[in-house]
Design a protein around this motif. Structure first.
Motif, PDB file in Angstrom:
ATOM      1  N   HIS A 274       0.836  -1.196   0.000  1.00 20.22           N
ATOM      2  CA  HIS A 274       0.000   0.000   0.000  1.00 20.22           C
ATOM      3  C   HIS A 274       0.876   1.253   0.000  1.00 20.22           C
ATOM      4  N   GLU A 275       1.853   1.266   0.937  1.00 18.77           N
ATOM      5  CA  GLU A 275       2.727   2.445   1.059  1.00 18.77           C
ATOM      6  C   GLU A 275       3.631   2.582  -0.154  1.00 18.77           C
ATOM      7  N   GLN A 276       4.247   1.472  -0.525  1.00 23.17           N
ATOM      8  CA  GLN A 276       5.220   1.467  -1.609  1.00 23.17           C
ATOM      9  C   GLN A 276       4.593   1.990  -2.914  1.00 23.17           C
ATOM     10  N   SER A 277       3.273   1.690  -3.081  1.00 27.40           N
ATOM     11  CA  SER A 277       2.604   2.103  -4.321  1.00 27.40           C
ATOM     12  C   SER A 277       1.995   3.491  -4.168  1.00 27.40           C
ATOM     13  N   LEU A 278       2.427   4.228  -3.086  1.00 23.94           N
ATOM     14  CA  LEU A 278       1.885   5.573  -2.816  1.00 23.94           C
ATOM     15  C   LEU A 278       0.363   5.531  -2.780  1.00 23.94           C
ATOM     16  N   ASP A 279      -0.150   4.554  -2.047  1.00 25.70           N
ATOM     17  CA  ASP A 279      -1.595   4.378  -1.817  1.00 25.70           C
ATOM     18  C   ASP A 279      -2.401   4.021  -3.067  1.00 25.70           C
ATOM     19  N   LEU A 280      -1.686   3.720  -4.162  1.00 20.49           N
ATOM     20  CA  LEU A 280      -2.435   3.398  -5.375  1.00 20.49           C
ATOM     21  C   LEU A 280      -2.998   1.975  -5.330  1.00 20.49           C
ATOM     22  N   LEU A 281      -2.217   1.078  -4.768  1.00 20.73           N
ATOM     23  CA  LEU A 281      -2.647  -0.326  -4.744  1.00 20.73           C
ATOM     24  C   LEU A 281      -3.097  -0.713  -3.351  1.00 20.73           C
ATOM     25  N   ARG A 282      -4.218  -1.430  -3.338  1.00 19.32           N
ATOM     26  CA  ARG A 282      -4.673  -1.945  -2.050  1.00 19.32           C
ATOM     27  C   ARG A 282      -4.974  -3.435  -2.237  1.00 19.32           C
ATOM     28  N   ILE A 283      -4.262  -4.253  -1.488  1.00 16.14           N
ATOM     29  CA  ILE A 283      -4.493  -5.689  -1.637  1.00 16.14           C
ATOM     30  C   ILE A 283      -5.748  -6.078  -0.879  1.00 16.14           C
ATOM     31  N   GLU A 284      -6.591  -6.824  -1.564  1.00 15.58           N
ATOM     32  CA  GLU A 284      -7.783  -7.337  -0.910  1.00 15.58           C
ATOM     33  C   GLU A 284      -7.340  -8.433   0.053  1.00 15.58           C
ATOM     34  N   GLU A 285      -7.589  -8.206   1.349  1.00  8.38           N
ATOM     35  CA  GLU A 285      -7.060  -9.138   2.352  1.00  8.38           C
ATOM     36  C   GLU A 285      -7.545 -10.564   2.097  1.00  8.38           C
ATOM     37  N   GLY A 286      -8.807 -10.634   1.663  1.00  6.05           N
ATOM     38  CA  GLY A 286      -9.418 -11.949   1.491  1.00  6.05           C
ATOM     39  C   GLY A 286      -8.682 -12.817   0.493  1.00  6.05           C
ATOM     40  N   SER A 287      -8.050 -12.177  -0.481  1.00  4.27           N
ATOM     41  CA  SER A 287      -7.370 -13.014  -1.470  1.00  4.27           C
ATOM     42  C   SER A 287      -5.895 -13.204  -1.134  1.00  4.27           C
ATOM     43  N   LEU A 288      -5.381 -12.394  -0.209  1.00  6.17           N
ATOM     44  CA  LEU A 288      -3.955 -12.495   0.109  1.00  6.17           C
ATOM     45  C   LEU A 288      -3.608 -13.842   0.736  1.00  6.17           C
ATOM     46  N   TYR A 289      -4.408 -14.248   1.746  1.00  9.10           N
ATOM     47  CA  TYR A 289      -4.027 -15.462   2.480  1.00  9.10           C
ATOM     48  C   TYR A 289      -4.135 -16.725   1.646  1.00  9.10           C
ATOM     49  N   PRO A 290      -5.248 -16.888   0.913  1.00  6.14           N
ATOM     50  CA  PRO A 290      -5.262 -18.051   0.017  1.00  6.14           C
ATOM     51  C   PRO A 290      -4.082 -18.023  -0.952  1.00  6.14           C
ATOM     52  N   ALA A 291      -3.721 -16.809  -1.435  1.00 10.21           N
ATOM     53  CA  ALA A 291      -2.621 -16.712  -2.392  1.00 10.21           C
ATOM     54  C   ALA A 291      -1.298 -17.113  -1.751  1.00 10.21           C
ATOM     55  N   LEU A 292      -1.084 -16.624  -0.527  1.00 10.54           N
ATOM     56  CA  LEU A 292       0.145 -16.993   0.180  1.00 10.54           C
ATOM     57  C   LEU A 292       0.216 -18.508   0.361  1.00 10.54           C
ATOM     58  N   HIS A 293      -0.915 -19.053   0.737  1.00 13.85           N
ATOM     59  CA  HIS A 293      -0.968 -20.497   0.978  1.00 13.85           C
ATOM     60  C   HIS A 293      -0.634 -21.275  -0.298  1.00 13.85           C
ATOM     61  N   ARG A 294      -1.206 -20.791  -1.396  1.00 16.07           N
ATOM     62  CA  ARG A 294      -0.972 -21.477  -2.657  1.00 16.07           C
ATOM     63  C   ARG A 294       0.503 -21.364  -3.070  1.00 16.07           C
ATOM     64  N   MET A 295       1.068 -20.169  -2.865  1.00 16.97           N
ATOM     65  CA  MET A 295       2.470 -19.982  -3.241  1.00 16.97           C
ATOM     66  C   MET A 295       3.379 -20.863  -2.391  1.00 16.97           C
ATOM     67  N   GLU A 296       2.933 -21.118  -1.161  1.00 18.64           N
ATOM     68  CA  GLU A 296       3.721 -22.012  -0.323  1.00 18.64           C
ATOM     69  C   GLU A 296       3.642 -23.443  -0.861  1.00 18.64           C
ATOM     70  N   GLN A 297       2.424 -23.821  -1.318  1.00 21.45           N
ATOM     71  CA  GLN A 297       2.259 -25.156  -1.910  1.00 21.45           C
ATOM     72  C   GLN A 297       3.161 -25.310  -3.130  1.00 21.45           C
ATOM     73  N   ASP A 298       3.307 -24.195  -3.884  1.00 18.36           N
ATOM     74  CA  ASP A 298       4.109 -24.256  -5.102  1.00 18.36           C
ATOM     75  C   ASP A 298       5.603 -24.163  -4.801  1.00 18.36           C
ATOM     76  N   GLY A 299       5.930 -23.909  -3.544  1.00 21.99           N
ATOM     77  CA  GLY A 299       7.337 -23.885  -3.157  1.00 21.99           C
ATOM     78  C   GLY A 299       8.030 -22.557  -3.400  1.00 21.99           C
ATOM     79  N   TRP A 300       7.252 -21.502  -3.661  1.00 26.60           N
ATOM     80  CA  TRP A 300       7.883 -20.207  -3.911  1.00 26.60           C
ATOM     81  C   TRP A 300       8.209 -19.474  -2.605  1.00 26.60           C
ATOM     82  N   VAL A 301       7.385 -19.716  -1.599  1.00 26.11           N
ATOM     83  CA  VAL A 301       7.660 -19.131  -0.281  1.00 26.11           C
ATOM     84  C   VAL A 301       7.583 -20.231   0.761  1.00 26.11           C
ATOM     85  N   ARG A 302       8.226 -19.974   1.919  1.00 31.33           N
ATOM     86  CA  ARG A 302       7.961 -20.851   3.058  1.00 31.33           C
ATOM     87  C   ARG A 302       7.601 -19.960   4.235  1.00 31.33           C
TER      88      ARG A 302
END
Lengths: 659, 111
Positions: free
Chosen positions: B37-65
């Motif tokens: 949010h800050e980095q994009s000078l308030d232009l981008l706002r991540i929808e919280e609801g989609s963040l966690y499923p996305a994080l979870h999926r990226m963990e399944q794919d091995g991109w994050v732990r």
């Protein structure tokens, strides 16, 4: 996401849904803190953060779908919920289950036929090594049976078969306490060996037994041994008197052996006698032997085929008159056994498949109609965070439950169907139908598939909801409107289309059947009974050698007299108006009639043959008082025959003389 | 349909998350939303609801732990780390994003 990953997720320390909950909780707390820092009250901050976050349950659900345990858990819940829904709407459930049971049941009974005829392996060891050896006209691709001399040449010259043998009909009329007719086979050495028959007493038929004059030996089936000799261990050496011949018992076969002859299993066969080839047989151009062979180990079908083709071309060179234009075809025995029925059975299965589709369309229609009464429930679940996938999952669970519930009833229907087929079906084909493991698996599979098929459309439709519209408008269901309406129309149209296809097909078949039955045979078939009289060779017939390539069996001079006496005594029976004898009863099928085309071959001319062989053929038949149509047109039947024989115009003469 | 909107965002979301984790080091979900949010000078706002499923999926794919850690405020939070394969994915996504924006920009200029 793969099932493996879902599975793995379950073994992580804490379940995903738990972890997601905690994460979301942390997120909200941080947000609340931030909002408070900006000067909000704690309550306001909490409310705003929660609202901003959106539907928490839905997000949790979305993430939980990555968890196998989540799915299993959901399935359990769906089933419990499904039971409540089905129990609440008993009328719907009953109608749906009955409809599906009918569809699945009919499919199951037809499948049991397929399972029995097409899928059940023939009862022989290494059945893929067994082949039927047939002669083929090179110009017309049509498989035929083999000429005797060619069979003998094949047996002597081939290096590809472990055993090669042949079989033909045989009957024994025994004359002990009371006359009895037994059904069996004449077999050449190699036939029983190829099929892997094993004697439990004595031995099989040897090549020596098949030499002319040695043939008065017999091998019994286990069944006949039990019935006639009560399983006597000393039966070998005993004699069965049959007409003018006496057959010495040389062996008894094991109980599990069922012979394969012609193009099917012959469970009613009870004995085997040697097939003696006479010189007449050897010279004959007639092709009537059903030849069975077992490939040697390591010999492929292609190799064997090449070798037999080579032998066939040798034979064509050596005896062009008999063999020019003829080749040999090897047909795997399984193919030979299923060839004719396969198409018919698959057509039948296709037809009943349509019936099942019809049932599916009907139940899908019912489900769609029921959707409108479930709108409130769907809206509520959506509001509480049920995702679309979850809703579809719920609907599909319910529809699969419906079809699985109908499966036991379907099996019951299938079982009755099988019983009816066994009782009224033609021939022996339906006797040993059973609901075996294959049929059960089939029923289970189509039940589940059926549930998915008819459930999918209502599920997609039911889960596609405009939440706001539904909540405000739920009572009136106006928004459901056009798309559902269209879907119902599609269902109705396809139901009618399928029904039409079925009706047309059935109508055509029935029409063919009625026409067949309604063909005017030229005489009154009411109260007309027929029976078959089988007379043993030797006493009533004499083998006369070949004339012009046709085997001639001359009846004994006293045969006409025997027939006259028989007819006289039959006519005197109470209730019998008149009696007649013919070689083949009218409309019995045309197998025997092929002889006429042979008789009328241009070279021989029709007269001599027909007179020599057929003096007793139609005695009294046309004097039948119930045949007035015949009186005006004595050749009516002959013309029918001619039509069925088709192309060969000369055959008209043959049949005229006969008539 | 909410779900479809998320699907369109998803690729971009992955890119933003990976980039943030790459440049800032381990972060928790809330930290990610505020950072982006800050980095994009308030232009981008991540929808919280989609963040966690996305994080979870990226963990399944091995991109994050991820692992549980305690924040400065003493709260337990799930921290995410970028993995080597996540680094690769980031490069790929950056590349394709650049091509996409360049292409779109060219088309827009022409119009």
């Amino acid at each position: 996401m793969s099932w493996f990953k879902r599975l793995r997720n379950n073994f992580r320390g804490n379940t995903i849904s738990q972890r997601i909950s905690e994460e979301i909780e942390f997120h909200l707390e941080e947000r609340v803190d931030e909002l408070i820092e900006q000067g909000m009250s704690a309550e306001e901050a909490r409310a705003l953060a929660t609202r901003q976050f959106g539907n928490r349950t839905l997000h949790k659900e979305t993430t939980r779908e990555m968890d196998l345990l989540g799915w299993v858990e959901a399935l359990g819940k769906n089933i419990r919920y499904g039971f409540r829904m089905l129990a609440r709407d008993r009328g719907f459930t009953t109608v749906a289950v009955l409809t599906l049971a009918l569809g699945i049941g009919i499919n199951t009974s037809i499948f049991s036929l397929i399972s029995n005829r097409l899928l059940k392996p023939l009862p022989y060891k290494d059945v893929d090594r067994l082949v039927m050896v047939r002669e083929t006209r090179l110009d017309v691709p049509e498989d035929r049976t083999a000429a005797v001399s060619n069979f003998v040449a094949w047996r002597d010259r081939n290096r590809v078969f472990e055993h090669i043998g042949t079989s033909n009909d045989a009957t024994l009329s025994t004359m002990e306490e009371e006359p009895q007719r037994l059904i069996g086979l004449r077999v050449q050495y190699g036939y029983l060996e190829a099929l892997g028959a094993k004697p439990i007493l004595g031995r099989l038929i040897s090549l020596e037994d098949c030499k002319l004059g040695n043939g008065e030996v017999v091998v019994l089936s286990h069944q006949l041994w039990q019935r006639r000799y009560a399983g006597d261990r000393h039966v070998v050496g005993k004699v069965i008197p049959a007409g003018m011949r006496n057959f010495t018992i040389i062996g008894v076969l094991s109980p599990d052996f069922v012979p394969f002859s012609f193009d099917s299993l012959q469970p009613e066969v009870e004995f085997w006698i040697p097939y003696e080839f006479t010189n007449t047989h050897m010279r004959s151009h007639a092709r009537y032997l059903w030849v069975t062979a077992r490939l040697k180990d390591g010999i492929s079908l292609e190799h064997a085929q090449a070798e037999m083709t080579r032998i066939a071309s040798q034979l064509a060179k050596e005896n062009p008159e008999k063999n020019r234009g003829w080749g040999v075809t090897l047909v795997p025995i399984t193919e030979a056994a299923t060839g004719d029925v396969r198409k018919g059975l698959l057509t039948l299965q296709g037809a009943v498949g349509f019936v099942l589709l019809l049932a599916c369309a009907n139940v899908a229609g019912l489900l769609l109609a029921r959707l409108s009464s479930r709108q409130h429930e769907i809206a509520m679940r959506t509001a509480l965070g049920a995702g679309r996938g979850r809703l579809i999952f719920q609907f599909l669970t319910e529809s699969v439950m419906l079809s699985v519930l109908s499966a036991p009833l379907a099996l019951l229907i299938a079982y009755s169907g099988i019983r009816v087929l066994a009782l009224y079906g033609p021939g022996d084909n339906f006797r040993n139908l059973a609901i075996d493991h294959r049929v059960l698996a089939f029923t289970a599979l189509i039940s589940i598939l059926t549930g998915l098929v008819f459930g999918l459309i209502p599920a997609m439709q039911g889960s596609r909801r405009n939440l706001a519209a539904m909540l405000t408008d739920s009572g009136r269901a106006t928004t459901a409107g056009s798309s559902r309406q269209r879907l119902r129309s599609v269902l109705v149209v396809s139901t009618i289309a399928i029904a039409l296809v079925l009706l047309t097909g059935t109508g055509l078949m029935l029409n063919t059947f009625i026409r067949l039955v309604g063909v005017d045979p030229g005489f009154d078939t009411k109260n007309l009974l027929t029976f078959q009289l089988l007379l043993p060779t030797g006493e009533y017939f004499k083998d006369e050698g070949t004339r012009n390539g046709i085997a001639v069996v001359r009846p004994s001079p006293r045969l006409p007299l025997v027939f006259e006496q028989l007819l006289e005594r039959l006519s005197k029976l109470p209730g019998v108006q008149s009696a007649a004898i013919s070689a083949t009863p009218p409309l019995s099928g045309w197998r025997h009639q092929t002889a006429f085309t042979l008789d009328a071959s241009p070279k021989t001319g029709p007269d001599t043959q027909a007179r020599g062989r057929l003096p007793y053929r139609q005695r009294g038949l046309f004097r039948h008082p119930q045949g007035p149509t015949l009186a005006g047109s004595p050749f009516r039947f002959a013309r029918l025959l001619q039509r069925s024989l088709g192309r060969n115009r000369k055959s008209i003469h043959g049949t005229k003389i006969l008539a | 349909m909410r779900r479809q909107k998320n699907d369109i965002l998803q690729g971009t979301l992955d890119l933003l998350v990976l980039k943030a984790l790459h440049s800032q080091g381990p972060m928790h979900g809330y930290g990610l939303t505020t950072h982006i949010h800050e980095q994009s000078l308030d232009l981008l706002r991540i929808e919280e609801g989609s963040l966690y499923p996305a994080l979870h999926r990226m963990e399944q794919d091995g991109w994050v732990r991820s692992e549980w850690r305690v924040t400065e405020k003493g709260r337990k939070a799930r921290f995410y780390f970028i993995t080597p394969s996540g680094q690769e994915q980031l490069l790929r996504e950056q590349e394709s994003w650049k091509r996409l924006t360049k292409g779109v920009a060219l088309v827009l200029r022409e119009a």
